[in-house]
Design an enzyme around this catalytic site. Structure first.
Site, PDB file in Angstrom:
ATOM      1  N   SER A 131       0.860  -1.181   0.000  1.00  0.00           N
ATOM      2  CA  SER A 131       0.000   0.000   0.000  1.00  0.00           C
ATOM      3  C   SER A 131       0.895   1.229   0.000  1.00  0.00           C
ATOM      4  O   SER A 131       2.065   1.159   0.399  1.00  0.00           O
ATOM      5  CB  SER A 131      -0.883   0.019   1.251  1.00  0.00           C
ATOM      6  OG  SER A 131      -1.528   1.268   1.425  1.00  0.00           O
ATOM      7  N   TYR A 144      -2.002  -0.781  10.221  1.00  0.00           N
ATOM      8  CA  TYR A 144      -2.010  -1.027   8.782  1.00  0.00           C
ATOM      9  C   TYR A 144      -0.706  -0.556   8.146  1.00  0.00           C
ATOM     10  O   TYR A 144      -0.079  -1.279   7.366  1.00  0.00           O
ATOM     11  CB  TYR A 144      -3.203  -0.303   8.160  1.00  0.00           C
ATOM     12  CG  TYR A 144      -3.390  -0.559   6.689  1.00  0.00           C
ATOM     13  CD1 TYR A 144      -3.948  -1.754   6.245  1.00  0.00           C
ATOM     14  CD2 TYR A 144      -3.050   0.408   5.741  1.00  0.00           C
ATOM     15  CE1 TYR A 144      -4.142  -1.988   4.886  1.00  0.00           C
ATOM     16  CE2 TYR A 144      -3.246   0.179   4.388  1.00  0.00           C
ATOM     17  CZ  TYR A 144      -3.797  -1.012   3.964  1.00  0.00           C
ATOM     18  OH  TYR A 144      -3.986  -1.237   2.621  1.00  0.00           O
TER      19      TYR A 144
END
Length: 252
Positions: A131, A144
């Site tokens: 990501s 995350y």
């Protein structure tokens, strides 16, 4: 024709990957933790319901792949969850562990059991979904971001370990991707920051030089490229598909 496994391939980015690999003429095997996500896959795809963090289940999956296909050419380690949206002092340890487990351990287990199959063939491509949170710090997304940074370290190590066997490893870093998962992130961030969903959306979009979210098929197209012979010497790379993030903090 390549033999391609996509974890978390029942929906979202994983489903788009499966569709694009299939459209390119490859054999596709998808997994998902939710059986319902696999209920409508095309008849010529193979599928397995498995939790990406369940080592026994993942070991059995790859044994099944070896038996059915005789090997594996491309692994898309795509399983992941968004995790909590909260300031670091408000993140529960259980939520931290759950997020890191799916995003990092899921990729590790997939690579662990794919490596022997690819080594036997002296060829293969491992594509890990990271990501842009794996390239920048992201406020309110500590678990995350930490996991997505970690999978890049895993990928670069895989590239070094497996390169001598003709196996490549790369990471794709999606930006903000249109779809249900991002909608959940937008709503949670809006609540945490006292903003509207649309304000947070606009902040993410304006944080890219192209002023746009991306679509799952954009990520999928990159995965197909990385799995192809056209990328035969592309390894150890972190490739963002994000419209060029210039400001990762959606407050602005």
């Amino acid at each position: 024709m390549k033999r391609v496994l996509i974890t978390a391939g029942g929906s979202g980015i994983g489903r788009a990957m499966a569709e694009e690999f299939a459209a390119a003429g490859h054999q596709v095997w998808v997994t998902d933790v939710n059986a319902g996500s696999l209920s409508d896959i095309p008849a010529d795809w193979r599928s397995t319901v498995v939790d990406a963090t369940d080592e026994a289940g993942m070991k059995a999956l790859f044994a099944g792949i070896a038996e059915a296909w005789g090997g594996l050419d491309v692994l898309c380690a795509n399983a992941g969850i968004a995790g909590p949206t909260a300031l670091v002092e408000d993140v529960e340890l259980a939520d931290w562990r759950a997020c890191v487990s799916v995003n990092l351990e899921g990729a590790f287990l997939a690579a662990k059991y794919a490596a022997p199959l690819m080594k036997a063939a002296k060829a293969g491509s491992i594509v890990i979904t990271s990501s842009t949170a794996g390239q920048y710090g992201y406020p309110n997304r500590a678990p995350y971001a930490a996991a997505k940074w970690a999978v890049i370290g895993l990928m670069k190590t895989l590239a070094m370990e497996l390169g001598p066997f003709g196996i490549r490893a790369n990471a794709i870093c999606p930006g903000a991707v249109e779809g249900p998962r991002m909608e959940g992130v937008l709503e949670r961030e809006a609540a945490a920051k006292g903003m509207t969903r649309d304000e947070v959306y606009a902040g993410y979009a304006s944080g890219t030089s192209m002023g746009s979210f991306v679509e799952a098929r954009d990520i999928a197209n990159m995965a197909v490229f990385l799995g192809s012979e056209a990328a035969r010497l592309v390894s150890g790379q972190v490739i963002a598909v994000d419209g060029h993030t210039v400001n990762p903090d959606p407050k602005v």
